[in-house]
Design a protein around this motif. Structure first.
Motif, PDB file in Angstrom:
ATOM      1  N   TYR A  33       0.830  -1.203   0.000  1.00 50.07           N
ATOM      2  CA  TYR A  33       0.000   0.000   0.000  1.00 50.07           C
ATOM      3  C   TYR A  33       0.869   1.259   0.000  1.00 50.07           C
ATOM      4  O   TYR A  33       0.614   2.203  -0.761  1.00 50.07           O
TER       5      TYR A  33
ATOM      6  N   GLY B 131      -0.218   2.254  -3.377  1.00 47.43           N
ATOM      7  CA  GLY B 131      -1.591   2.667  -3.129  1.00 47.43           C
ATOM      8  C   GLY B 131      -2.595   1.546  -3.320  1.00 47.43           C
ATOM      9  O   GLY B 131      -3.800   1.779  -3.248  1.00 47.43           O
ATOM     10  N   LEU B 132      -2.130   0.329  -3.557  1.00 49.02           N
ATOM     11  CA  LEU B 132      -3.008  -0.815  -3.784  1.00 49.02           C
ATOM     12  C   LEU B 132      -3.235  -1.598  -2.495  1.00 49.02           C
ATOM     13  O   LEU B 132      -2.309  -1.773  -1.699  1.00 49.02           O
TER      14      LEU B 132
ATOM     15  N   TRP C 116       0.664   8.568  -7.535  1.00 49.19           N
ATOM     16  CA  TRP C 116       0.840   8.051  -6.172  1.00 49.19           C
ATOM     17  C   TRP C 116       2.257   8.322  -5.702  1.00 49.19           C
ATOM     18  O   TRP C 116       3.212   8.137  -6.452  1.00 49.19           O
TER      19      TRP C 116
ATOM     20  N   GLU D 270      -8.320  -3.892  -3.997  1.00 50.99           N
ATOM     21  CA  GLU D 270      -8.850  -2.529  -4.090  1.00 50.99           C
ATOM     22  C   GLU D 270      -7.785  -1.606  -4.652  1.00 50.99           C
ATOM     23  O   GLU D 270      -6.619  -1.676  -4.278  1.00 50.99           O
ATOM     24  N   GLY D 271      -8.212  -0.729  -5.563  1.00 49.98           N
ATOM     25  CA  GLY D 271      -7.321   0.289  -6.113  1.00 49.98           C
ATOM     26  C   GLY D 271      -6.830  -0.046  -7.506  1.00 49.98           C
ATOM     27  O   GLY D 271      -6.978  -1.163  -7.992  1.00 49.98           O
TER      28      GLY D 271
END
Length: 154
Positions: free
Chosen positions: A61, A65-66, A106, A99-100
């Motif tokens: 993450y 950002g995932l 990012w 998600e993402g």
């Protein structure tokens, strides 16, 4: 009594995610400001008393950002530099995005990863990357066993 290695005597442990979507592997350049052209799987160093999957979810993450879910252990690799006394053990886990999407804007809060992208096996072969067997681990249909955060008993 068992004595466990402490401090600089212990290898650094890192976890890495093998995220393959549509036949393409997610790789990152983890050198600030592009100091190197070396690519690797996203992930990073372990925080003590936190499971490998939890560490890996946090690291991916931060770098991309995932949000991911962790699958099976796919491989283990060791890096070392005897001249500097550096020794790192990387554990590679299959992972999927839950998600993402990759966002080119990012920013890694630690300012380490500056670029990420998906590549095919052939594209990876044309990039300087580590470990050497990254493609084998990512694209092979095999697994290894792992018991998460088993407490040491004497």
């Amino acid at each position: 009594m068992v004595t466990l290695p402490q401090g600089d005597e212990s290898p650094r442990i890192a976890v890495r995610a093998l995220i393959v979507e549509a036949g393409r592997l997610l790789v990152v350049n983890a050198y600030p400001q592009g100091e190197s052209d070396l690519w690797c799987a996203p992930g990073g160093g372990m925080e003590r008393h936190c499971s490998m999957p939890d560490n890996l979810i946090r690291e991916v993450y931060e770098e991309t950002g995932l949000t991911i879910s962790i699958g099976d252990l796919a491989g283990v690799n060791e890096f070392h530099d005897p001249a500097r006394g550096f020794h790192q053990v990387d554990l590679f886990f299959k992972a999927t995005i839950v998600e993402g999407t990759l966002d080119p804007t990012w920013e890694d809060p630690e300012a380490t990863v500056h670029t990420h992208r998906f590549v095919t096996r052939d594209e990876l072969a044309g990039l300087r990357h580590k470990p050497d067997r990254l493609a084998d681990m990512a694209f092979a249909d095999r697994t290894a066993l792992y018991d998460p955060l088993e407490q040491l008993v004497f």
